[in-house]
Design an enzyme around this catalytic site. Structure first.
Site, PDB file in Angstrom:
ATOM      1  N   TYR A   4     139.468 143.470  13.335  1.00 41.30           N
ATOM      2  CA  TYR A   4     140.537 144.024  14.177  1.00 41.30           C
ATOM      3  C   TYR A   4     140.658 145.530  13.992  1.00 41.30           C
ATOM      4  CZ  TYR A   4     141.989 139.755  16.359  1.00 41.30           C
ATOM      5  OH  TYR A   4     141.993 138.645  17.160  1.00 41.30           O
ATOM      6  N   ARG A  22     138.149 146.900  16.294  1.00 41.52           N
ATOM      7  CA  ARG A  22     138.590 146.833  17.693  1.00 41.52           C
ATOM      8  C   ARG A  22     139.710 147.849  17.957  1.00 41.52           C
ATOM      9  NH1 ARG A  22     139.755 140.912  19.584  1.00 41.52           N
ATOM     10  NH2 ARG A  22     139.704 141.901  21.639  1.00 41.52           N
ATOM     11  N   GLN A  56     146.352 139.174  30.147  1.00 39.71           N
ATOM     12  CA  GLN A  56     145.804 138.473  28.982  1.00 39.71           C
ATOM     13  C   GLN A  56     145.259 139.490  27.979  1.00 39.71           C
ATOM     14  OE1 GLN A  56     143.346 134.837  30.555  1.00 39.71           O
ATOM     15  NE2 GLN A  56     143.479 136.356  32.185  1.00 39.71           N
ATOM     16  N   HIS A  76     148.961 137.538  25.554  1.00 40.92           N
ATOM     17  CA  HIS A  76     148.188 137.357  24.319  1.00 40.92           C
ATOM     18  C   HIS A  76     148.498 138.429  23.278  1.00 40.92           C
ATOM     19  CE1 HIS A  76     145.078 134.950  26.867  1.00 40.92           C
ATOM     20  NE2 HIS A  76     146.138 134.246  26.571  1.00 40.92           N
ATOM     21  N   CYS A 108     154.635 141.360   9.644  1.00 38.92           N
ATOM     22  CA  CYS A 108     154.482 140.602   8.392  1.00 38.92           C
ATOM     23  C   CYS A 108     154.633 139.122   8.698  1.00 38.92           C
ATOM     24  CB  CYS A 108     155.553 141.028   7.392  1.00 38.92           C
ATOM     25  SG  CYS A 108     155.664 139.921   5.988  1.00 38.92           S
ATOM     26  N   CYS A 166     153.132 143.727   3.339  1.00 45.15           N
ATOM     27  CA  CYS A 166     154.487 144.153   3.727  1.00 45.15           C
ATOM     28  C   CYS A 166     155.167 144.870   2.575  1.00 45.15           C
ATOM     29  CB  CYS A 166     155.294 142.923   4.134  1.00 45.15           C
ATOM     30  SG  CYS A 166     156.981 143.305   4.610  1.00 45.15           S
ATOM     31  N   CYS A 188     158.302 142.413   1.475  1.00 38.23           N
ATOM     32  CA  CYS A 188     158.170 141.125   0.779  1.00 38.23           C
ATOM     33  C   CYS A 188     156.752 140.875   0.295  1.00 38.23           C
ATOM     34  CB  CYS A 188     158.588 140.006   1.721  1.00 38.23           C
ATOM     35  SG  CYS A 188     157.384 139.744   3.044  1.00 38.23           S
ATOM     36  N   ASN A 212     136.621 140.370  41.435  1.00 38.94           N
ATOM     37  CA  ASN A 212     135.675 140.082  40.350  1.00 38.94           C
ATOM     38  C   ASN A 212     134.257 140.328  40.857  1.00 38.94           C
ATOM     39  OD1 ASN A 212     134.123 138.673  38.264  1.00 38.94           O
ATOM     40  ND2 ASN A 212     136.048 137.691  37.705  1.00 38.94           N
TER      41      ASN A 212
HETATM   42  N1  APR Z   1     135.954 144.445  37.351  1.00 40.44           N
HETATM   43  C1  APR Z   1     136.488 143.207  37.567  1.00 40.44           C
HETATM   44  N2  APR Z   1     136.093 142.089  36.884  1.00 40.44           N
HETATM   45  C2  APR Z   1     135.097 142.239  35.978  1.00 40.44           C
HETATM   46  C3  APR Z   1     134.475 143.498  35.714  1.00 40.44           C
HETATM   47  C4  APR Z   1     134.963 144.629  36.451  1.00 40.44           C
HETATM   48  N3  APR Z   1     134.449 145.843  36.275  1.00 40.44           N
HETATM   49  N4  APR Z   1     133.509 143.307  34.771  1.00 40.44           N
HETATM   50  C5  APR Z   1     133.530 141.976  34.451  1.00 40.44           C
HETATM   51  N5  APR Z   1     134.475 141.334  35.180  1.00 40.44           N
HETATM   52  C6  APR Z   1     134.842 139.909  35.155  1.00 40.44           C
HETATM   53  C7  APR Z   1     133.745 138.954  34.712  1.00 40.44           C
HETATM   54  O1  APR Z   1     132.929 138.569  35.807  1.00 40.44           O
HETATM   55  C8  APR Z   1     134.561 137.776  34.173  1.00 40.44           C
HETATM   56  O2  APR Z   1     134.876 136.848  35.208  1.00 40.44           O
HETATM   57  O3  APR Z   1     135.855 139.776  34.195  1.00 40.44           O
HETATM   58  C9  APR Z   1     135.862 138.427  33.700  1.00 40.44           C
HETATM   59  C10 APR Z   1     136.041 138.496  32.187  1.00 40.44           C
HETATM   60  O4  APR Z   1     136.142 137.172  31.732  1.00 40.44           O
HETATM   61  P1  APR Z   1     136.321 136.887  30.161  1.00 40.44           P
HETATM   62  O5  APR Z   1     135.368 137.708  29.398  1.00 40.44           O
HETATM   63  O6  APR Z   1     136.296 135.415  29.999  1.00 40.44           O
HETATM   64  O7  APR Z   1     137.776 137.482  29.836  1.00 40.44           O
HETATM   65  P2  APR Z   1     139.229 136.847  30.140  1.00 40.44           P
HETATM   66  O8  APR Z   1     139.217 136.012  31.360  1.00 40.44           O
HETATM   67  O9  APR Z   1     140.185 137.948  30.091  1.00 40.44           O
HETATM   68  O10 APR Z   1     139.410 135.905  28.832  1.00 40.44           O
HETATM   69  C11 APR Z   1     140.631 135.229  28.673  1.00 40.44           C
HETATM   70  O11 APR Z   1     139.979 134.577  26.458  1.00 40.44           O
HETATM   71  O12 APR Z   1     138.883 135.204  24.608  1.00 40.44           O
HETATM   72  C12 APR Z   1     140.126 134.957  25.101  1.00 40.44           C
HETATM   73  O13 APR Z   1     142.217 135.858  24.473  1.00 40.44           O
HETATM   74  C13 APR Z   1     141.010 136.205  25.066  1.00 40.44           C
HETATM   75  O14 APR Z   1     142.496 137.056  26.779  1.00 40.44           O
HETATM   76  C14 APR Z   1     141.211 136.525  26.549  1.00 40.44           C
HETATM   77  C15 APR Z   1     141.020 135.186  27.217  1.00 40.44           C
END
Ligand code: APR
Length: 255
Positions: A68, A71, A102, A120, A128, A151, A154, A217
Site C-alpha cells: 500500500y 500504491r 469504486q 471501496h 487504527c 496508533c 493505543c 469503456n
Molecule cells: N477508459 C475507460 N475504461 C477503461 C479504460 C479507459 N481509458 N481503460 C480500461 N478501461 C476499462 C477496462 O476495459 C475494464 O472494463 O476499465 C475496466 C477496469 O476493470 P477492472 O480492472 O476490473 O476495475 P474495476 O471494475 O474498477 O474493479 C472493481 O475490483 O479489484 C477490485 O476493489 C477493486 O474497485 C475495484 C473492483
C-alpha cells in the site's frame, strides 16, 4: 477523434434532473493508475488473497503495508485526467449530480468533484484497527512505513481506509449510493468491468427504476447488454467530448 453521441443521449442528459456517474479503475487508467483486470492489471501481478484482505493483513501486515505504501506513492505522483475534470464540470452544470466510485485513488475529488461516494474507501486515509483513530498519510508515511505504523493512543495496528475483499462496504456511502442510483434519470457506467459486487449492482438498480444507462469503456463488459447506449473508447477522450456536446445543447434560451 469525434465520438458518436446520439440525440437520444443528449436529450436525456439535458432533460435530466438527477445524473449519476458510476466509475471504476478505467476512469483513472489514462492518469497512469493500473486497472485490476485485463492485461497488465494489478491482479495479473499480485494475488488479492495475499494483499487485499484482512487475513492477509493479520498474517503479514508488513507485506501488505509495503504494497500500500508503494500504491500511495504512485497515486501521490499522478494527476487527474480530462475524464475526471469533465465529470467535475458536469457536476456544476446539473441540478443533482453524484459520482459513485469504486476507486480508492481520490482523483475525482482532486479534479474538483464534490458529491463523491467512495464505495471501496480512500487510499489517502488510514485508521487504527483498535480505537478507530483516523490518521492521514502525512502523519504516518515516512515515520514507520514500510515497517508497521502503530496508533499513538493505543498502539493498535493502523491500516489503510480501503475495503478489502470479504469486507462490508461503508454503510453510509452505500446507502447514499443506492438512493442516488434509484432516483437517477441518467446513469453513466464508466471504466468498470462490473464483476465486483455489491458495487456492480448499482447500474442495474438505476436501470430497474427506468434510468437511461450509458456505458463508456474501450471494450464491452457484462453490463453492455443492459445499457441504452454504449460509447466505445477511452473515458479521458469521450467524457470531455460529451461535456462539450452537452454544453452546446444545454445553452439556456436567449432572453
Ligand atoms: N477508459 C475507460 N475504461 C477503461 C479504460 C479507459 N481509458 N481503460 C480500461 N478501461 C476499462 C477496462 O476495459 C475494464 O472494463 O476499465 C475496466 C477496469 O476493470 P477492472 O480492472 O476490473 O476495475 P474495476 O471494475 O474498477 O474493479 C472493481 O475490483 O479489484 C477490485 O476493489 C477493486 O474497485 C475495484 C473492483
Amino acid at each position: 477523434m469525434s465520438v458518436e453521441i446520439s440525440g437520444r443521449l443528449l436529450s436525456a442528459l439535458v432533460n435530466a434532473q438527477r445524473v449519476v456517474a458510476f466509475t471504476g479503475a478505467g476512469v483513472s487508467a489514462e492518469s497512469g493508475v493500473p486497472t485490476f483486470r485485463g492485461n497488465d492489471g494489478i491482479w495479473e501481478k499480485f494475488k488479492p488473497e495475499e494483499l487485499a484482505n484482512l487475513n492477509a493483513f493479520m498474517r503479514s501486515p508488513e507485506l501488505v503495508w509495503e504494497w500500500y505504501a508503494h500504491r500511495k506513492r504512485i497515486i501521490a505522483e499522478i494527476q487527474p485526467n480530462p475524464g475526471h475534470y469533465a465529470l467535475a464540470k458536469m457536476e456544476q452544470m446539473l441540478p443533482h449530480f453524484a459520482i459513485i466510485t469504486q476507486n480508492i485513488d481520490n482523483l475525482h475529488r482532486r479534479a474538483g468533484s464534490k458529491n463523491v461516494y467512495e464505495l471501496h474507501g480512500n487510499i489517502e486515509r488510514n485508521y487504527c484497527m483498535k480505537c478507530r483513530t483516523p490518521y492521514s498519510d502525512d502523519e504516518i508515511i515516512g515515520r514507520d512505513v514500510p515497517c508497521l505504523p502503530r496508533c499513538r493512543r493505543c498502539n493498535g495496528l493502523i491500516r489503510p481506509d480501503v475495503v478489502w475483499f470479504g469486507e462490508l462496504l461503508p454503510e453510509d456511502e452505500w446507502g447514499k449510493s443506492v438512493s442516488a442510483a434509484e432516483s437517477a434519470d441518467v446513469l453513466f457506467s464508466i471504466g468498470t468491468s462490473g464483476v465486483v459486487y455489491p458495487a456492480a449492482s448499482i447500474p442495474l438498480m438505476a436501470k430497474r427504476q427506468g434510468a437511461f444507462i450509458v456505458e463508456i469503456n474501450p471494450q464491452p463488459t457484462l453490463l453492455t447488454d443492459h445499457v441504452d447506449e454504449f460509447l466505445l473508447g477511452a473515458s479521458g477522450v469521450i467524457l470531455p467530448e460529451l461535456y462539450s456536446r452537452f454544453i452546446l445543447e444545454h445553452q439556456p434560451p436567449e432572453p
